[in-house]
Design a protein around this motif. Structure first.
Motif, PDB file in Angstrom:
ATOM      1  N   UNK A  97       0.846  -1.201   0.000  1.00 19.45           N
ATOM      2  CA  UNK A  97       0.000   0.000   0.000  1.00 19.45           C
ATOM      3  C   UNK A  97       0.882   1.252   0.000  1.00 19.45           C
ATOM      4  N   UNK A  98       1.971   1.215   0.766  1.00 19.74           N
ATOM      5  CA  UNK A  98       2.881   2.372   0.834  1.00 19.74           C
ATOM      6  C   UNK A  98       3.419   2.706  -0.560  1.00 19.74           C
ATOM      7  N   UNK A  99       3.695   1.661  -1.350  1.00 21.50           N
ATOM      8  CA  UNK A  99       4.212   1.872  -2.718  1.00 21.50           C
ATOM      9  C   UNK A  99       3.162   2.578  -3.574  1.00 21.50           C
ATOM     10  N   UNK A 100       1.887   2.175  -3.421  1.00 21.03           N
ATOM     11  CA  UNK A 100       0.803   2.816  -4.186  1.00 21.03           C
ATOM     12  C   UNK A 100       0.659   4.280  -3.760  1.00 21.03           C
ATOM     13  N   UNK A 101       0.789   4.536  -2.471  1.00 18.15           N
ATOM     14  CA  UNK A 101       0.677   5.914  -1.974  1.00 18.15           C
ATOM     15  C   UNK A 101       1.799   6.796  -2.517  1.00 18.15           C
ATOM     16  N   UNK A 102       2.999   6.215  -2.664  1.00 22.20           N
ATOM     17  CA  UNK A 102       4.124   6.995  -3.209  1.00 22.20           C
ATOM     18  C   UNK A 102       3.829   7.390  -4.661  1.00 22.20           C
ATOM     19  N   UNK A 103       3.293   6.441  -5.443  1.00 21.17           N
ATOM     20  CA  UNK A 103       2.941   6.731  -6.843  1.00 21.17           C
ATOM     21  C   UNK A 103       1.834   7.796  -6.881  1.00 21.17           C
ATOM     22  N   UNK A 104       0.887   7.704  -5.950  1.00 19.25           N
ATOM     23  CA  UNK A 104      -0.221   8.669  -5.868  1.00 19.25           C
ATOM     24  C   UNK A 104       0.348  10.081  -5.655  1.00 19.25           C
TER      25      UNK A 104
END
Lengths: 158, 99
Positions: A97-104
């Motif tokens: 999830x942290x990886x998705x938030x970084x892309x966001x």
């Protein structure tokens, strides 16, 4: 010295903690179809209020207040509906999830830059139109990536 | 009880509840109930124990059937939860691999 029975207990405790910590991120109600265009429209409307920036201060401030009240009402509804809505900076999201938030965050920065460029070149109507399209599309993409990441976390912790 | 662990958080149901509370600003009774798969009375009992220890605060909205309760982790609760998890990891690091 920790006995074999205690070691099993320690592992089970850590797994229970990891599953619990992941729950707010991966147990969430389905996102309604109108969410994406509504947020796109809200951002476009925020930009659109700047049409009255110099012409009509009362209309500008009034529109801003209405949009902010709508936003607060929407977030309150989201929090109640979810039951444990996670917030960046509060807690430790699973790495997926942290990886998705970084892309966001990165995508959001790009959208801000493109909208600012549109504003500079074409004024408020162009910026508002760009914001609607990019925010709506960006959220649809984010939702799909988030759902895949949440499924990966569920599978890892199953 | 293994040394260094918090006896209040050590109970699995309460550990899982604390883990959820550590990752959201506030958590509804319903979310905890659904995730922990506990009865209303059991969850109330577990949350009362955490509340009595000063680890969580409860907030009630409304009355009657529409009423809802949300919980929030306190600073002491966060400290205790993080210390408990650190103690668990330290114990695990000291264990031989089960391969």
């Amino acid at each position: 010295m920790v006995s074999a029975m205690e070691s099993t207990e320690v592992r089970q405790q850590l797994l229970a903690a990891e599953r619990g910590a992941a729950a707010p991120y991966i147990d969430y109600p389905p996102t309604p179809w109108w969410y994406f265009p509504s947020i796109g429209l809200w951002v476009a409307a925020m930009i659109g209020t700047f049409t009255w920036w110099r012409e009509n201060a009362a209309l500008f401030v009034g529109s801003m207040v209405i949009l902010i009240v709508l936003e607060i009402a929407f977030v309150t509804w989201m929090r109640r509906r979810h039951g444990a809505l996670p917030v960046p900076g509060k807690g430790t999201p699973p790495p997926e999830i942290a990886a998705v938030w970084r892309v966001y965050a990165l995508t959001l920065s790009v959208i801000v830059l493109v909208v600012a460029l549109g504003w500079w070149l074409g004024g408020v109507p162009v910026a508002a139109g760009l914001a609607f399209v990019l925010v709506t599309g960006g959220l649809v993409g984010y939702e799909r990536r988030y759902a895949r990441a949440a499924a990966a976390v569920r599978s890892r912790l199953a | 009880m293994i040394d260094g662990l918090d006896p209040i958080i050590h109970v699995p149901k309460r550990l899982a509840a604390m883990a959820i509370l550590a990752n959201a600003p506030d958590v509804s009774f319903r979310f905890l109930k659904d995730h922990l798969r506990l009865s209303d009375s059991d969850l109330s009992k577990q949350m009362s124990t955490l509340e009595a220890a000063g680890y969580v605060t409860a907030n009630k909205d409304g009355r009657g059937r529409g009423a809802s309760t949300t919980y929030r982790m306190t600073k002491d609760g966060r400290k205790a939860y993080e210390a408990h998890c650190a103690a668990l990891r330290a114990l695990l690091d000291g264990l031989p691999s089960t391969g």
